[in-house]
Design a protein around this motif. Structure first.
Motif, PDB file in Angstrom:
ATOM      1  N   GLY A 139       0.732  -0.799   0.132  1.00  0.00           N
ATOM      2  CA  GLY A 139      -0.197   0.289   0.124  1.00  0.00           C
ATOM      3  C   GLY A 139       0.899   1.338  -0.012  1.00  0.00           C
ATOM      4  O   GLY A 139       0.613   2.151  -0.119  1.00  0.00           O
ATOM      5  N   ALA A 140       2.107   1.078   0.628  1.00  0.00           N
ATOM      6  CA  ALA A 140       2.741   2.432   1.058  1.00  0.00           C
ATOM      7  C   ALA A 140       3.916   2.811  -0.236  1.00  0.00           C
ATOM      8  O   ALA A 140       3.413   4.194  -1.358  1.00  0.00           O
ATOM      9  N   SER A 141       4.381   2.076  -0.950  1.00  0.00           N
ATOM     10  CA  SER A 141       4.957   2.066  -1.873  1.00  0.00           C
ATOM     11  C   SER A 141       3.093   2.467  -3.480  1.00  0.00           C
ATOM     12  O   SER A 141       4.090   3.280  -4.261  1.00  0.00           O
ATOM     13  N   MET A 142       2.855   2.236  -3.269  1.00  0.00           N
ATOM     14  CA  MET A 142       1.622   2.297  -4.405  1.00  0.00           C
ATOM     15  C   MET A 142       1.296   3.526  -4.221  1.00  0.00           C
ATOM     16  O   MET A 142       0.892   4.503  -4.841  1.00  0.00           O
ATOM     17  N   CYS A 143       1.095   3.961  -3.040  1.00  0.00           N
ATOM     18  CA  CYS A 143       0.823   5.479  -2.547  1.00  0.00           C
ATOM     19  C   CYS A 143       2.003   6.393  -2.663  1.00  0.00           C
ATOM     20  O   CYS A 143       1.686   7.663  -3.095  1.00  0.00           O
ATOM     21  N   PHE A 144       2.629   5.776  -3.129  1.00  0.00           N
ATOM     22  CA  PHE A 144       3.467   6.849  -2.970  1.00  0.00           C
ATOM     23  C   PHE A 144       4.301   7.000  -4.617  1.00  0.00           C
ATOM     24  O   PHE A 144       3.900   8.397  -5.247  1.00  0.00           O
ATOM     25  N   ILE A 145       4.703   6.117  -5.265  1.00  0.00           N
ATOM     26  CA  ILE A 145       4.405   6.676  -6.578  1.00  0.00           C
ATOM     27  C   ILE A 145       2.906   7.205  -7.013  1.00  0.00           C
ATOM     28  O   ILE A 145       3.045   7.402  -7.915  1.00  0.00           O
ATOM     29  N   GLU A 146       2.193   7.212  -6.755  1.00  0.00           N
ATOM     30  CA  GLU A 146       1.056   7.656  -6.692  1.00  0.00           C
ATOM     31  C   GLU A 146       1.310   8.777  -6.630  1.00  0.00           C
ATOM     32  O   GLU A 146       0.208   9.772  -7.368  1.00  0.00           O
ATOM     33  N   PHE A 147       1.621   9.422  -5.561  1.00  0.00           N
ATOM     34  CA  PHE A 147       1.577  10.816  -5.194  1.00  0.00           C
ATOM     35  C   PHE A 147       2.641  11.672  -6.406  1.00  0.00           C
ATOM     36  O   PHE A 147       2.722  12.500  -6.416  1.00  0.00           O
ATOM     37  N   LEU A 148       3.452  10.323  -6.752  1.00  0.00           N
ATOM     38  CA  LEU A 148       5.129  10.829  -7.174  1.00  0.00           C
ATOM     39  C   LEU A 148       4.367  11.792  -8.490  1.00  0.00           C
ATOM     40  O   LEU A 148       4.655  12.653  -9.763  1.00  0.00           O
ATOM     41  N   VAL A 149       3.545  10.124  -9.478  1.00  0.00           N
ATOM     42  CA  VAL A 149       2.554  10.520 -10.275  1.00  0.00           C
ATOM     43  C   VAL A 149       1.460  11.330 -10.225  1.00  0.00           C
ATOM     44  O   VAL A 149       1.718  12.773 -11.550  1.00  0.00           O
ATOM     45  N   PHE A 150       0.783  11.850  -9.535  1.00  0.00           N
ATOM     46  CA  PHE A 150      -0.042  13.294  -9.294  1.00  0.00           C
ATOM     47  C   PHE A 150       0.503  14.403  -9.092  1.00  0.00           C
ATOM     48  O   PHE A 150       0.421  15.938 -10.199  1.00  0.00           O
ATOM     49  N   GLY A 151       1.528  14.612  -8.787  1.00  0.00           N
ATOM     50  CA  GLY A 151       2.558  15.958  -8.921  1.00  0.00           C
ATOM     51  C   GLY A 151       3.376  16.191 -10.126  1.00  0.00           C
ATOM     52  O   GLY A 151       3.320  17.295 -10.407  1.00  0.00           O
ATOM     53  N   ILE A 152       4.028  14.812 -10.667  1.00  0.00           N
ATOM     54  CA  ILE A 152       4.310  15.340 -11.955  1.00  0.00           C
ATOM     55  C   ILE A 152       3.261  15.338 -13.448  1.00  0.00           C
ATOM     56  O   ILE A 152       3.148  16.549 -13.858  1.00  0.00           O
ATOM     57  N   ALA A 153       2.525  14.868 -12.817  1.00  0.00           N
ATOM     58  CA  ALA A 153       0.977  15.024 -14.076  1.00  0.00           C
ATOM     59  C   ALA A 153       0.355  16.366 -13.740  1.00  0.00           C
ATOM     60  O   ALA A 153       0.208  16.567 -14.619  1.00  0.00           O
ATOM     61  N   MET A 154       0.467  16.729 -12.760  1.00  0.00           N
ATOM     62  CA  MET A 154       0.110  18.548 -12.576  1.00  0.00           C
ATOM     63  C   MET A 154       0.960  19.213 -13.549  1.00  0.00           C
ATOM     64  O   MET A 154       0.239  20.334 -13.935  1.00  0.00           O
ATOM     65  N   ALA A 155       2.120  19.407 -13.444  1.00  0.00           N
ATOM     66  CA  ALA A 155       2.351  19.989 -13.271  1.00  0.00           C
ATOM     67  C   ALA A 155       3.032  20.109 -14.902  1.00  0.00           C
ATOM     68  O   ALA A 155       3.574  20.751 -16.135  1.00  0.00           O
ATOM     69  N   VAL A 156       2.647  18.734 -15.467  1.00  0.00           N
ATOM     70  CA  VAL A 156       3.043  18.551 -16.755  1.00  0.00           C
ATOM     71  C   VAL A 156       2.030  19.188 -17.538  1.00  0.00           C
ATOM     72  O   VAL A 156       1.906  19.864 -18.697  1.00  0.00           O
ATOM     73  N   VAL A 157       0.708  19.139 -17.818  1.00  0.00           N
ATOM     74  CA  VAL A 157      -0.513  19.182 -17.840  1.00  0.00           C
ATOM     75  C   VAL A 157      -1.011  21.012 -17.773  1.00  0.00           C
ATOM     76  O   VAL A 157      -1.101  21.665 -18.952  1.00  0.00           O
ATOM     77  N   PHE A 158      -0.423  21.331 -16.708  1.00  0.00           N
ATOM     78  CA  PHE A 158      -0.204  22.665 -16.652  1.00  0.00           C
ATOM     79  C   PHE A 158       1.012  23.724 -16.867  1.00  0.00           C
ATOM     80  O   PHE A 158       0.242  24.609 -18.005  1.00  0.00           O
ATOM     81  N   ILE A 159       2.114  23.434 -17.772  1.00  0.00           N
ATOM     82  CA  ILE A 159       3.159  23.531 -18.835  1.00  0.00           C
ATOM     83  C   ILE A 159       2.380  23.110 -19.857  1.00  0.00           C
ATOM     84  O   ILE A 159       2.562  23.916 -20.971  1.00  0.00           O
TER      85      ILE A 159
END
Length: 282
Positions: free
Chosen positions: A239-259
């Protein structure tokens, strides 16, 4: 049976042939774009694409796959995340304009256009009211403990699970990234909401696994503890590794979509110019 090390990769012919074919097909697209535009496609495209293929190889051809089906729930959850949330956006970023619209042969491009048969189907599959719930339902369904354990025991079903995770993830990330500037133009805020909704669905799986004090997957309780990790610790790490990866994906995706939203209009104009150039050369 001893626990696999990271040096023990497996050779799966169908996987390697499929990845090789995808790589050759992409190189042919890059060459076609070069002929049309007179300029090579930069590493900002092909690094993403080949990284996506590499992620698929790691998920299905590395020791991670053996760990996932014989040893650790954590490895299995990481494998699912790689197939549904890491490989698809990388490949789509590699296909974004000008690669896809200028790199495909004209007959195939017509079929994939919005008025073509495949294009109409794909247009529906990437609608928000289809892509988001289908991806969420797929992820949640395959994570139901009884379904999860049953799937691990049956290889054909397990392969089908991987295909559904990848292709529903591909449709979801196509909706979020929208790689063709001239197609349906979702506003940046809408795409950010899609990212947030999808991460919320993932949280329904990873958070309970992280914090529950009892195990949910009997099959993984019965598996040998080759790495010295208890079943409950394995579940919490899953669960923790999945949440960590999803958190990274969320942050990167937010930045990519914004740019991406900032320069979308300029890229749409550039793509229109390139398309006109291709018509003149045809």
């Amino acid at each position: 049976m001893s626990a696999p090390s990271w040096g023990s990769w497996s050779f799966v012919p169908l996987l390697w042939v499929g990845l090789l074919a995808a790589g050759v097909w992409y190189v042919s697209m890059l060459r076609r774009v070069h002929r049309v535009t007179g300029e090579p496609v930069g590493p900002g495209h092909w690094i993403f694409y080949f990284s996506g293929l590499g992620v698929i190889l790691v998920a299905l051809g590395s020791p991670l796959n053996t760990m996932a089906v014989h040893w650790l729930l954590m490895a299995h959850m990481i494998q699912h995340t790689l197939l549904s949330d890491i490989a698809p956006p990388l490949i789509i970023l590699g296909l974004r304009a000008p690669v896809l619209p200028l790199g495909l042969p004209r007959p195939m491009l017509k079929r994939l256009a919005h008025r073509g048969t495949l294009g109409r189907v794909w247009n529906v599959a990437t609608k928000p009211w289809v892509a988001l719930p289908v991806w969420s339902a797929t992820l949640i369904f395959w994570s139901i403990p009884s379904v999860f354990d049953f799937t691990v025991r049956h290889q054909l079903l397990h392969n089908f699970e991987h295909l559904t995770l990848f292709y529903t993830g591909f449709a979801l990330w196509w909706l979020i990234i929208t790689p063709l500037p001239s197609e349906r133009r979702e506003p940046g805020m809408a795409r950010l909401l899609y990212v947030g909704f999808s991460r919320g669905a993932s949280a329904l799986i990873c958070l309970p696994l992280t914090f529950l004090s009892s195990t949910l997957y009997p099959l993984y309780v019965a598996f040998p503890r080759g790495y010295g990790i208890s079943a409950i610790t394995d579940q919490r790490l899953a669960g923790a590794s999945m949440c960590f990866i999803e958190f990274l994906v969320f942050g990167i995706a937010m930045a990519v979509v914004f740019i991406d939203a900032l320069g979308r209009e300029e890229r749409a104009d550039a793509l229109a110019d390139l398309a006109a150039q291709r018509e003149r050369l045809a």
